[in-house]
Design a protein around this motif. Structure first.
Motif, PDB file in Angstrom:
ATOM      1  N   LEU A  84       0.837  -1.214   0.000  1.00  0.00           N
ATOM      2  CA  LEU A  84       0.000   0.000   0.000  1.00  0.00           C
ATOM      3  C   LEU A  84       0.868   1.259   0.000  1.00  0.00           C
ATOM      4  O   LEU A  84       0.536   2.254  -0.649  1.00  0.00           O
ATOM      5  CB  LEU A  84      -0.941   0.005   1.204  1.00  0.00           C
ATOM      6  N   GLU A  85       1.987   1.222   0.718  1.00  0.00           N
ATOM      7  CA  GLU A  85       2.918   2.359   0.725  1.00  0.00           C
ATOM      8  C   GLU A  85       3.560   2.559  -0.640  1.00  0.00           C
ATOM      9  O   GLU A  85       3.756   3.691  -1.079  1.00  0.00           O
ATOM     10  CB  GLU A  85       3.999   2.169   1.793  1.00  0.00           C
ATOM     11  N   ILE A  86       3.894   1.472  -1.325  1.00  0.00           N
ATOM     12  CA  ILE A  86       4.466   1.574  -2.670  1.00  0.00           C
ATOM     13  C   ILE A  86       3.439   2.177  -3.622  1.00  0.00           C
ATOM     14  O   ILE A  86       3.774   3.045  -4.447  1.00  0.00           O
ATOM     15  CB  ILE A  86       4.954   0.195  -3.161  1.00  0.00           C
ATOM     16  N   ILE A  87       2.190   1.749  -3.515  1.00  0.00           N
ATOM     17  CA  ILE A  87       1.122   2.314  -4.347  1.00  0.00           C
ATOM     18  C   ILE A  87       0.993   3.809  -4.072  1.00  0.00           C
ATOM     19  O   ILE A  87       0.932   4.624  -4.997  1.00  0.00           O
ATOM     20  CB  ILE A  87      -0.217   1.584  -4.100  1.00  0.00           C
ATOM     21  N   HIS A  88       0.977   4.184  -2.804  1.00  0.00           N
ATOM     22  CA  HIS A  88       0.848   5.593  -2.434  1.00  0.00           C
ATOM     23  C   HIS A  88       2.055   6.396  -2.921  1.00  0.00           C
ATOM     24  O   HIS A  88       1.906   7.524  -3.402  1.00  0.00           O
ATOM     25  CB  HIS A  88       0.680   5.729  -0.921  1.00  0.00           C
ATOM     26  N   HIS A  89       3.230   5.821  -2.825  1.00  0.00           N
ATOM     27  CA  HIS A  89       4.458   6.454  -3.310  1.00  0.00           C
ATOM     28  C   HIS A  89       4.346   6.730  -4.812  1.00  0.00           C
ATOM     29  O   HIS A  89       4.678   7.834  -5.282  1.00  0.00           O
ATOM     30  CB  HIS A  89       5.635   5.525  -2.999  1.00  0.00           C
ATOM     31  N   PHE A  90       3.870   5.756  -5.575  1.00  0.00           N
ATOM     32  CA  PHE A  90       3.683   5.905  -7.018  1.00  0.00           C
ATOM     33  C   PHE A  90       2.687   7.018  -7.320  1.00  0.00           C
ATOM     34  O   PHE A  90       2.925   7.870  -8.180  1.00  0.00           O
ATOM     35  CB  PHE A  90       3.235   4.567  -7.606  1.00  0.00           C
ATOM     36  N   VAL A  91       1.581   7.039  -6.586  1.00  0.00           N
ATOM     37  CA  VAL A  91       0.551   8.067  -6.811  1.00  0.00           C
ATOM     38  C   VAL A  91       1.092   9.457  -6.462  1.00  0.00           C
ATOM     39  O   VAL A  91       0.828  10.425  -7.186  1.00  0.00           O
ATOM     40  CB  VAL A  91      -0.728   7.742  -6.008  1.00  0.00           C
ATOM     41  N   GLU A  92       1.843   9.575  -5.376  1.00  0.00           N
ATOM     42  CA  GLU A  92       2.413  10.876  -5.010  1.00  0.00           C
ATOM     43  C   GLU A  92       3.363  11.392  -6.087  1.00  0.00           C
ATOM     44  O   GLU A  92       3.346  12.585  -6.403  1.00  0.00           O
ATOM     45  CB  GLU A  92       3.155  10.780  -3.679  1.00  0.00           C
ATOM     46  N   ILE A  93       4.171  10.521  -6.655  1.00  0.00           N
ATOM     47  CA  ILE A  93       5.095  10.940  -7.711  1.00  0.00           C
ATOM     48  C   ILE A  93       4.314  11.336  -8.969  1.00  0.00           C
ATOM     49  O   ILE A  93       4.640  12.337  -9.619  1.00  0.00           O
ATOM     50  CB  ILE A  93       6.135   9.839  -7.996  1.00  0.00           C
ATOM     51  N   LEU A  94       3.281  10.571  -9.308  1.00  0.00           N
ATOM     52  CA  LEU A  94       2.429  10.945 -10.437  1.00  0.00           C
ATOM     53  C   LEU A  94       1.783  12.316 -10.194  1.00  0.00           C
ATOM     54  O   LEU A  94       1.713  13.151 -11.101  1.00  0.00           O
ATOM     55  CB  LEU A  94       1.348   9.895 -10.672  1.00  0.00           C
ATOM     56  N   ASP A  95       1.313  12.542  -8.956  1.00  0.00           N
ATOM     57  CA  ASP A  95       0.713  13.833  -8.604  1.00  0.00           C
ATOM     58  C   ASP A  95       1.702  14.979  -8.764  1.00  0.00           C
ATOM     59  O   ASP A  95       1.354  16.033  -9.287  1.00  0.00           O
ATOM     60  CB  ASP A  95       0.203  13.816  -7.163  1.00  0.00           C
ATOM     61  N   ARG A  96       2.910  14.783  -8.310  1.00  0.00           N
ATOM     62  CA  ARG A  96       3.931  15.829  -8.434  1.00  0.00           C
ATOM     63  C   ARG A  96       4.252  16.115  -9.889  1.00  0.00           C
ATOM     64  O   ARG A  96       4.417  17.260 -10.288  1.00  0.00           O
ATOM     65  CB  ARG A  96       5.218  15.430  -7.716  1.00  0.00           C
ATOM     66  N   TYR A  97       4.347  15.061 -10.688  1.00  0.00           N
ATOM     67  CA  TYR A  97       4.730  15.239 -12.080  1.00  0.00           C
ATOM     68  C   TYR A  97       3.612  15.887 -12.896  1.00  0.00           C
ATOM     69  O   TYR A  97       3.846  16.829 -13.639  1.00  0.00           O
ATOM     70  CB  TYR A  97       5.134  13.903 -12.708  1.00  0.00           C
ATOM     71  N   PHE A  98       2.396  15.370 -12.763  1.00  0.00           N
ATOM     72  CA  PHE A  98       1.285  15.863 -13.569  1.00  0.00           C
ATOM     73  C   PHE A  98       0.542  17.011 -12.902  1.00  0.00           C
ATOM     74  O   PHE A  98      -0.258  17.672 -13.545  1.00  0.00           O
ATOM     75  CB  PHE A  98       0.296  14.734 -13.869  1.00  0.00           C
ATOM     76  N   GLY A  99       0.775  17.246 -11.619  1.00  0.00           N
ATOM     77  CA  GLY A  99       0.027  18.269 -10.901  1.00  0.00           C
ATOM     78  C   GLY A  99      -1.398  17.801 -10.706  1.00  0.00           C
ATOM     79  O   GLY A  99      -2.272  18.116 -11.507  1.00  0.00           O
ATOM     80  N   SER A 100      -1.641  17.028  -9.683  1.00  0.00           N
ATOM     81  CA  SER A 100      -2.943  16.418  -9.409  1.00  0.00           C
ATOM     82  C   SER A 100      -3.355  15.519 -10.580  1.00  0.00           C
ATOM     83  O   SER A 100      -4.185  15.875 -11.403  1.00  0.00           O
ATOM     84  CB  SER A 100      -4.013  17.485  -9.151  1.00  0.00           C
ATOM     85  N   VAL A 101      -2.740  14.363 -10.622  1.00  0.00           N
ATOM     86  CA  VAL A 101      -2.934  13.420 -11.727  1.00  0.00           C
ATOM     87  C   VAL A 101      -4.386  12.983 -11.829  1.00  0.00           C
ATOM     88  O   VAL A 101      -5.085  12.856 -10.823  1.00  0.00           O
ATOM     89  CB  VAL A 101      -2.007  12.194 -11.564  1.00  0.00           C
ATOM     90  N   CYS A 102      -4.838  12.818 -13.060  1.00  0.00           N
ATOM     91  CA  CYS A 102      -6.180  12.294 -13.301  1.00  0.00           C
ATOM     92  C   CYS A 102      -6.087  11.197 -14.359  1.00  0.00           C
ATOM     93  O   CYS A 102      -5.020  10.954 -14.936  1.00  0.00           O
ATOM     94  CB  CYS A 102      -7.135  13.399 -13.744  1.00  0.00           C
ATOM     95  N   GLU A 103      -7.187  10.564 -14.611  1.00  0.00           N
ATOM     96  CA  GLU A 103      -7.213   9.444 -15.554  1.00  0.00           C
ATOM     97  C   GLU A 103      -6.775   9.877 -16.951  1.00  0.00           C
ATOM     98  O   GLU A 103      -6.055   9.148 -17.640  1.00  0.00           O
ATOM     99  CB  GLU A 103      -8.627   8.858 -15.591  1.00  0.00           C
ATOM    100  N   LEU A 104      -7.162  11.067 -17.370  1.00  0.00           N
ATOM    101  CA  LEU A 104      -6.786  11.547 -18.705  1.00  0.00           C
ATOM    102  C   LEU A 104      -5.281  11.751 -18.843  1.00  0.00           C
ATOM    103  O   LEU A 104      -4.714  11.539 -19.916  1.00  0.00           O
ATOM    104  CB  LEU A 104      -7.521  12.851 -19.026  1.00  0.00           C
ATOM    105  N   ASP A 105      -4.621  12.163 -17.754  1.00  0.00           N
ATOM    106  CA  ASP A 105      -3.162  12.294 -17.795  1.00  0.00           C
ATOM    107  C   ASP A 105      -2.520  10.954 -18.130  1.00  0.00           C
ATOM    108  O   ASP A 105      -1.568  10.882 -18.910  1.00  0.00           O
ATOM    109  CB  ASP A 105      -2.614  12.784 -16.448  1.00  0.00           C
ATOM    110  N   LEU A 106      -3.034   9.896 -17.547  1.00  0.00           N
ATOM    111  CA  LEU A 106      -2.477   8.569 -17.787  1.00  0.00           C
ATOM    112  C   LEU A 106      -2.844   8.043 -19.174  1.00  0.00           C
ATOM    113  O   LEU A 106      -2.067   7.305 -19.778  1.00  0.00           O
ATOM    114  CB  LEU A 106      -2.940   7.590 -16.716  1.00  0.00           C
ATOM    115  N   ILE A 107      -3.988   8.440 -19.685  1.00  0.00           N
ATOM    116  CA  ILE A 107      -4.385   7.995 -21.020  1.00  0.00           C
ATOM    117  C   ILE A 107      -3.508   8.655 -22.083  1.00  0.00           C
ATOM    118  O   ILE A 107      -2.987   7.987 -22.980  1.00  0.00           O
ATOM    119  CB  ILE A 107      -5.879   8.308 -21.276  1.00  0.00           C
ATOM    120  N   PHE A 108      -3.322   9.968 -21.981  1.00  0.00           N
ATOM    121  CA  PHE A 108      -2.593  10.700 -23.018  1.00  0.00           C
ATOM    122  C   PHE A 108      -1.082  10.720 -22.799  1.00  0.00           C
ATOM    123  O   PHE A 108      -0.334  11.034 -23.717  1.00  0.00           O
ATOM    124  CB  PHE A 108      -3.129  12.122 -23.133  1.00  0.00           C
ATOM    125  N   ASN A 109      -0.621  10.412 -21.606  1.00  0.00           N
ATOM    126  CA  ASN A 109       0.809  10.387 -21.311  1.00  0.00           C
ATOM    127  C   ASN A 109       1.209   9.047 -20.705  1.00  0.00           C
ATOM    128  O   ASN A 109       1.971   8.996 -19.751  1.00  0.00           O
ATOM    129  CB  ASN A 109       1.168  11.524 -20.352  1.00  0.00           C
TER     130      ASN A 109
END
Length: 161
Positions: free
Chosen positions: A81-106
């Motif tokens: 669960l910590e690894i999942i949260h770590h991944f999400v935090e990095i995605l948030d930092r990179y995309f600026g509040s990551v959303c599903e569309l960020d992952l679809i197009f990038n």
């Protein structure tokens, strides 16, 4: 060891998959269908661990996406669960509040970030700053390559006139 990572939308669409154990394509499709049906049907108050085929599937819902990781039976669920949260935090930092569309197009950037965090099903980098630095360096390389390709194509177009 993490056997695979799945990102599934609330509608059951797969947004990202990464397989660290060998599965045939037919088996992968069956696994995704089976797990998405199992996880999406669970209530929000239930725990985030599911026993499946002698493995444990650990998942967490963030906004409209379920982040799922399949691990060995004896692995620590809270660490996953910590690894999942770590991944999400990095995605948030990179995309600026990551959303599903960020992952679809990038999706290629999401895969790159996941590859910086996990290698061969094991945690590779736990530092968010180190991952951010590596991602920025890779983005700079991509931009430099694009500029170089544009300048070469411009020179070719000028030479052929």
């Amino acid at each position: 060891m993490i056997h695979f990572v799945l990102l599934i939308s609330r509608q059951g669409k797969v947004r990202l998959t990464k397989w660290y154990s060998p599965y045939a394509q037919k088996e992968r499709t069956k696994v995704v269908r089976e797990l998405s049906g199992m996880i999406l049907s669970r209530g929000p108050k239930l725990c985030n661990f599911v026993e499946w085929r002698g493995f444990k599937v650990v998942y967490k819902r963030y906004a409209s996406l379920y982040f799922c990781m399949c691990v060995n039976q004896d692995d620590n669920e809270l660490e996953i669960l910590e690894i999942i949260h770590h991944f999400v935090e990095i995605l948030d930092r990179y995309f600026g509040s990551v959303c599903e569309l960020d992952l679809i197009f990038n999706f290629h950037k999401a895969y790159y970030i996941l590859d910086e965090i996990l290698i061969a099903g094991e945690l590779q980098e736990s530092s968010k700053k180190a991952v951010a630095r590596l991602i920025a360096a890779q983005d700079a390389l991509v931009e430099a390559a694009k500029e170089q390709a544009n300048s070469v194509s411009y020179m070719i177009s000028q030479a052929t006139k």
